[in-house]
Design a protein around this motif. Sequence first.
Motif, mmCIF file in Angstrom:
data_model
loop_
_atom_site.group_PDB
_atom_site.id
_atom_site.type_symbol
_atom_site.label_atom_id
_atom_site.label_comp_id
_atom_site.label_asym_id
_atom_site.label_seq_id
_atom_site.Cartn_x
_atom_site.Cartn_y
_atom_site.Cartn_z
ATOM 1 N N THR A 6 0.844 -1.198 0.000
ATOM 2 C CA THR A 6 0.000 0.000 0.000
ATOM 3 C C THR A 6 0.872 1.239 0.000
ATOM 4 O O THR A 6 1.874 1.296 0.721
ATOM 5 N N ILE A 7 0.483 2.246 -0.797
ATOM 6 C CA ILE A 7 1.196 3.532 -0.790
ATOM 7 C C ILE A 7 0.510 4.456 0.209
ATOM 8 O O ILE A 7 -0.701 4.674 0.148
ATOM 9 N N VAL A 8 1.293 5.001 1.134
ATOM 10 C CA VAL A 8 0.773 5.847 2.209
ATOM 11 C C VAL A 8 1.478 7.196 2.159
ATOM 12 O O VAL A 8 2.698 7.262 1.926
ATOM 13 N N ASP A 9 0.727 8.277 2.382
ATOM 14 C CA ASP A 9 1.314 9.618 2.463
ATOM 15 C C ASP A 9 1.774 9.883 3.888
ATOM 16 O O ASP A 9 0.989 9.788 4.836
ATOM 17 N N GLU A 10 3.051 10.211 4.024
ATOM 18 C CA GLU A 10 3.620 10.583 5.313
ATOM 19 C C GLU A 10 4.000 12.062 5.277
ATOM 20 O O GLU A 10 3.998 12.688 4.213
ATOM 21 N N ALA A 11 4.360 12.611 6.440
ATOM 22 C CA ALA A 11 4.742 14.021 6.493
ATOM 23 C C ALA A 11 5.975 14.299 5.642
ATOM 24 O O ALA A 11 6.115 15.375 5.057
ATOM 25 N N PHE A 12 6.879 13.313 5.542
ATOM 26 C CA PHE A 12 8.119 13.506 4.796
ATOM 27 C C PHE A 12 7.980 13.098 3.330
ATOM 28 O O PHE A 12 8.911 13.255 2.549
ATOM 29 N N GLY A 13 6.836 12.543 2.936
ATOM 30 C CA GLY A 13 6.652 12.065 1.568
ATOM 31 C C GLY A 13 5.862 10.766 1.566
ATOM 32 O O GLY A 13 5.268 10.377 2.574
ATOM 33 N N ARG A 14 5.850 10.091 0.447
ATOM 34 C CA ARG A 14 5.082 8.849 0.338
ATOM 35 C C ARG A 14 5.965 7.636 0.634
ATOM 36 O O ARG A 14 7.183 7.694 0.481
ATOM 37 N N THR A 15 5.313 6.562 1.038
ATOM 38 C CA THR A 15 6.030 5.324 1.324
ATOM 39 C C THR A 15 5.169 4.134 0.934
ATOM 40 O O THR A 15 3.947 4.185 1.035
ATOM 41 N N VAL A 16 5.803 3.082 0.458
ATOM 42 C CA VAL A 16 5.126 1.800 0.261
ATOM 43 C C VAL A 16 5.290 1.000 1.547
ATOM 44 O O VAL A 16 6.394 0.865 2.062
ATOM 45 N N ARG A 17 4.180 0.482 2.051
ATOM 46 C CA ARG A 17 4.220 -0.355 3.242
ATOM 47 C C ARG A 17 3.674 -1.736 2.892
ATOM 48 O O ARG A 17 2.698 -1.855 2.150
ATOM 49 N N LEU A 18 4.302 -2.741 3.441
ATOM 50 C CA LEU A 18 3.786 -4.094 3.287
ATOM 51 C C LEU A 18 4.129 -4.897 4.530
ATOM 52 O O LEU A 18 5.126 -4.607 5.204
ATOM 53 N N PRO A 19 3.309 -5.895 4.865
ATOM 54 C CA PRO A 19 3.600 -6.703 6.052
ATOM 55 C C PRO A 19 4.906 -7.473 5.880
ATOM 56 O O PRO A 19 5.340 -7.769 4.766
ATOM 57 N N SER A 20 5.519 -7.797 6.999
ATOM 58 C CA SER A 20 6.686 -8.677 6.966
ATOM 59 C C SER A 20 6.331 -9.942 6.205
ATOM 60 O O SER A 20 5.237 -10.489 6.372
ATOM 61 N N PRO A 21 7.222 -10.459 5.347
ATOM 62 C CA PRO A 21 6.912 -11.660 4.571
ATOM 63 C C PRO A 21 6.869 -12.940 5.392
ATOM 64 O O PRO A 21 6.449 -13.977 4.903
ATOM 65 N N GLU A 22 7.338 -12.889 6.634
ATOM 66 C CA GLU A 22 7.290 -14.101 7.456
ATOM 67 C C GLU A 22 6.304 -13.916 8.598
ATOM 68 O O GLU A 22 6.109 -12.821 9.117
ATOM 69 N N GLU A 23 5.659 -14.982 8.984
ATOM 70 C CA GLU A 23 4.677 -14.951 10.053
ATOM 71 C C GLU A 23 5.375 -14.917 11.403
ATOM 72 O O GLU A 23 6.537 -15.272 11.540
ATOM 73 N N GLY A 24 4.651 -14.454 12.403
ATOM 74 C CA GLY A 24 5.195 -14.458 13.761
ATOM 75 C C GLY A 24 5.999 -13.200 14.053
ATOM 76 O O GLY A 24 5.615 -12.103 13.677
ATOM 77 N N GLU A 25 7.140 -13.376 14.708
ATOM 78 C CA GLU A 25 7.936 -12.247 15.194
ATOM 79 C C GLU A 25 9.054 -11.862 14.234
ATOM 80 O O GLU A 25 10.080 -11.334 14.646
ATOM 81 N N GLY A 26 8.875 -12.139 12.966
ATOM 82 C CA GLY A 26 9.952 -11.932 12.016
ATOM 83 C C GLY A 26 10.199 -10.521 11.564
ATOM 84 O O GLY A 26 11.015 -10.281 10.688
ATOM 85 N N GLY A 27 9.502 -9.567 12.119
ATOM 86 C CA GLY A 27 9.778 -8.184 11.753
ATOM 87 C C GLY A 27 8.506 -7.369 11.650
ATOM 88 O O GLY A 27 7.396 -7.898 11.589
ATOM 89 N N ASP A 28 8.654 -6.060 11.669
ATOM 90 C CA ASP A 28 7.534 -5.149 11.522
ATOM 91 C C ASP A 28 7.220 -4.961 10.043
ATOM 92 O O ASP A 28 7.746 -5.656 9.186
#
Length: 231
Positions: A191-213
Motif C-alpha cells: 500500500t502507498i501511504v502519504d507521510e509528512a516527509f513524503g510517500r512510502t510503500v508499506r507491506l507486512p513482513s513476509p514471514e509470520e510471527g515475530e519476524g519483523g515489523d
Amino acid sequence: MTAVQQILYADDTAAWHGLVQVLGFDAPHPPTPEWAAFHGRGSFAVHAASEALPAGRVDLQVLVDDLDVAERALADFEVSRETMAGVGEILFVSCGITVGVSEGSVAVREGAPLVQPIWFATDLDEPRRILEALGLRAFISADGGGWTEMVSDAGNVGLHLADSPTVGLSFVADDLHAIAERLRAAGYDATIVDEAFGRTVRLPSPEEGEGGDEVWINEPQRDLYGYHQMT
C-alpha cells in the motif's frame, strides 16, 4: 568504495529472499538458510535468527576497501577488532548500537531500491562523525536537528533522534508505483501511504510471527521545507 549493508535476522529466511528479489536485488552468491547477501544500491543481508540474535533485529554494517585505513580513521571512537569465522576480520564501533565495519564492495544494481537503515540515537553528533570517518557524507538534515541523511557510494544511512538506540529496516525507491505494482503482482499486500516527509510503500513482513515489523520503502525526500541540503 564505501557501501552500506543492513542485516536482518529472520526465522523464515527464504521468505525474505523471495521479497528482496522481487524488489530488484540480486545475490552474487547462492543464498543459504543461514546467510545471504543481496546487492542493489547497497546491500541487504538476511541472517538466520538465534536466541542471541532474535528475529526482527537489524544491524548496520559499513563495507570499506581497506580495514586498516578505516581503523585509523576511527581512532577517536570505541573500536574493537575481531576475527569472525567465515567472515574474517571486522571492526566493531560502539555508540549506543554496535556498527560493524568490514572489507567488501557492492555490485550496484541500477533500478533496485536504495538500502537506507535508520540509526535511531539519543544524540546524532557522534553517529554522524563515525559515518563521516568511514567515508559517508551528510546530504539532507532537519533544521531542528532530529534527522540527517548520510550517503555513500552504495546505500544511505538515516540518523534519527530517538529516546533509545536501535536500527530500523528501510529502503528508498524512485518509482513507488512501479515498486507497489511489482509487489502486488508477486502476491504481496503493498500500500502507498502519504507521510509528512513524503510517500512510502508499506507491506507486512513476509514471514509470520515475530519476524519483523512492516517493511517501508520510502520515496526520496524532495520537499525540503524544514530541512536543508548539505554541500
